[in-house]
Design a protein around this motif. Structure first.
Motif, PDB file in Angstrom:
ATOM      1  N   GLN A  97      35.445  38.450  34.451  1.00 28.55           N
ATOM      2  CA  GLN A  97      34.944  37.170  34.728  1.00 28.55           C
ATOM      3  C   GLN A  97      34.064  36.563  33.693  1.00 28.55           C
ATOM      4  OE1 GLN A  97      35.047  39.292  38.123  1.00 28.55           O
ATOM      5  NE2 GLN A  97      37.189  38.430  37.341  1.00 28.55           N
ATOM      6  N   SER A 152      46.495  26.670  33.262  1.00 26.55           N
ATOM      7  CA  SER A 152      45.071  26.371  33.205  1.00 26.55           C
ATOM      8  C   SER A 152      44.747  25.527  32.251  1.00 26.55           C
ATOM      9  CB  SER A 152      44.132  27.459  33.495  1.00 26.55           C
ATOM     10  OG  SER A 152      44.012  28.365  32.395  1.00 26.55           O
ATOM     11  N   ASP A 211      46.656  33.562  38.427  1.00 33.10           N
ATOM     12  CA  ASP A 211      45.370  33.652  37.425  1.00 33.10           C
ATOM     13  C   ASP A 211      45.637  34.756  36.507  1.00 33.10           C
ATOM     14  OD1 ASP A 211      43.524  31.865  38.333  1.00 33.10           O
ATOM     15  OD2 ASP A 211      43.423  32.583  40.350  1.00 33.10           O
ATOM     16  N   ILE A 217      44.114  40.073  42.863  1.00 37.39           N
ATOM     17  CA  ILE A 217      44.063  38.646  41.945  1.00 37.39           C
ATOM     18  C   ILE A 217      45.247  37.920  42.386  1.00 37.39           C
ATOM     19  CG2 ILE A 217      44.938  39.929  39.809  1.00 37.39           C
ATOM     20  CD1 ILE A 217      42.675  37.779  38.489  1.00 37.39           C
ATOM     21  N   TRP A 218      45.123  36.576  42.441  1.00 38.67           N
ATOM     22  CA  TRP A 218      46.388  35.702  42.495  1.00 38.67           C
ATOM     23  C   TRP A 218      47.146  35.846  41.202  1.00 38.67           C
ATOM     24  CZ3 TRP A 218      49.791  33.217  45.196  1.00 38.67           C
ATOM     25  CH2 TRP A 218      50.352  31.965  44.630  1.00 38.67           C
ATOM     26  N   TYR A 227      36.047  32.905  36.631  1.00 41.23           N
ATOM     27  CA  TYR A 227      36.733  33.263  37.981  1.00 41.23           C
ATOM     28  C   TYR A 227      37.911  32.727  38.058  1.00 41.23           C
ATOM     29  CZ  TYR A 227      32.063  35.229  39.475  1.00 41.23           C
ATOM     30  OH  TYR A 227      31.066  36.092  39.591  1.00 41.23           O
ATOM     31  N   PRO A 228      38.642  33.563  38.759  1.00 40.66           N
ATOM     32  CA  PRO A 228      40.110  33.137  39.304  1.00 40.66           C
ATOM     33  C   PRO A 228      40.040  31.564  39.814  1.00 40.66           C
ATOM     34  CG  PRO A 228      39.826  35.468  39.968  1.00 40.66           C
ATOM     35  CD  PRO A 228      38.472  34.837  39.554  1.00 40.66           C
ATOM     36  N   GLN A 229      41.057  30.914  39.425  1.00 45.12           N
ATOM     37  CA  GLN A 229      40.947  29.422  39.909  1.00 45.12           C
ATOM     38  C   GLN A 229      41.506  29.325  41.466  1.00 45.12           C
ATOM     39  OE1 GLN A 229      42.670  26.254  37.781  1.00 45.12           O
ATOM     40  NE2 GLN A 229      42.364  27.254  35.612  1.00 45.12           N
TER      41      GLN A 229
END
Length: 347
Positions: free
Chosen positions: A306, A24, A243, A239-240, A311-313
């Motif tokens: 968070q 990111s 991320d 969660i991915w 927040y997760p993308q």
């Protein structure tokens, strides 16, 4: 930089690996600020290859010169060669060997990922050695480094659904040997962080998912093959993995003395029933359930996560849709069930 989130599902392993290791913008910015090499201990596990590649990509995009070093037994030589091809240095070593641990390269930053979960019922002493004894040895060996140590949400035990998931200040209430050994890991990190003034973060991960492995794969595979879904552990966090990778690397900047603990988790408390219904609708299947939802589940609260990382993308609904397409098209999986339904710690 390639955006981390694309709406379409990964089409093959190469594209999946690219997304899992895509840094990111926030991570690239922080990699420009963090000084020194980054050493990954236990880099041969499920997260290891993608997080090390992400660290290399973020470092290159930040224009920083540093070594990215992955340490594992590397029983899979192909995985080692793939990391080398990406510019990641690899070292084959058994971390439980005092001589081999001492001989590892020094590094200003250490990501500690080694641990043992499955098979504890048959070999509890090995689990305690990996999860409690080894972290203390690593904290001593790298006392002059900045350390981010992976842990698990299991340390909280089961919490009431009405509570919204355990927060970082909640008491740790182990219910089994696995969760006790993981608390042992955290206590060793905390102890040596205080004694040696070693900055550290403790990452209570719960649960990382991608197309080949994770809670969503377990549920999707069961629905696709007409297997019943056990609802006793009726809610979960996911969660991915991309991320989670980025957040874990960014956590190096949070390392402190005493060690700073944070839940590494998505923002939602997810219903297993609703996840299964989503997969059933996509697959055109009838889903069968067994058991009923317990009022207490293994859940962690992601508010602090968070606040710190954003927040997760990749939203969870996208991961559900990607997973369904991956399973339906016969995509490769690791064939390693997570055991997320387990409530007694006997993985």
């Amino acid at each position: 930089m390639v955006p981390m989130f694309k709406t379409n599902a990964p089409q093959d392993l190469e594209e999946l690996e690219e997304r899992l290791s895509c840094p990111s913008a926030a991570l690239v910015n922080e990699m420009a600020q963090i000084e020194g090499d980054i050493l990954f201990l236990g880099a041969g596990g499920k997260l290891g290859p993608s997080i090390t590649r992400m660290a290399k990509r973020a470092t290159d995009e930040a224009g920083v010169s540093r070594r990215i070093i992955a340490v594992s037994r590397f029983s899979n030589q192909a995985a080692r060669e793939q990391l080398n091809a990406c510019g990641v240095e690899t070292v084959a070593a058994d971390l439980m060997s005092s001589e081999q641990l001492s001989a590892l390269p020094d590094a200003a930053n250490v990501i500690f990922m080694a641990g043992h979960k499955f098979g504890i019922a048959n070999n509890p002493s090995s689990t305690w050695a990996m999860n409690s004894y080894l972290p203390g040895r690593v904290m001593e060996r790298y006392s002059d480094s900045r350390i981010a140590a992976f842990s698990t949400g299991c340390v909280y035990g089961l919490s009431p659904l009405t509570q919204g998931g355990a927060i970082e200040s909640d008491p740790l209430l182990p219910t089994d040997e696995y969760s006790m050994s993981c608390i042992g890991r955290e206590r060793m990190v905390e102890h040596f962080s205080k004694v040696n003034q070693t900055p550290a973060t403790i990452l209570r991960l719960n649960y990382a998912v991608e197309m080949r492995y994770g809670v969503l794969v377990d549920i999707a595979s069961a629905v696709f093959t007409d297997q019943p879904i056990d609802l006793t552990m009726g809610y979960c966090n996911v969660i991915w993995q991309g991320d989670a990778n980025a957040m874990a690397l960014r956590s190096l900047a949070l390392a402190d003395t005493p060690a700073f603990a944070i839940n590494l988790v998505g923002p939602e408390l997810l219903s297993v029933r609703r996840i299964a219904d989503s997969f059933a609708q996509i697959f055109g299947k009838e889903v069968r359930f067994t058991g009923t939802e317990s009022p207490e589940c293994l859940l962690t609260n992601g508010n602090l996560c968070q606040q710190v990382f954003g927040y997760p993308q990749v939203p969870v609904q996208a991961v559900i849709e990607w997973t369904a397409e991956w399973i339906r098209s016969g995509g490769q999986t690791l064939n390693k069930p997570t055991g997320f339904q387990v409530r007694d710690g006997k993985y």
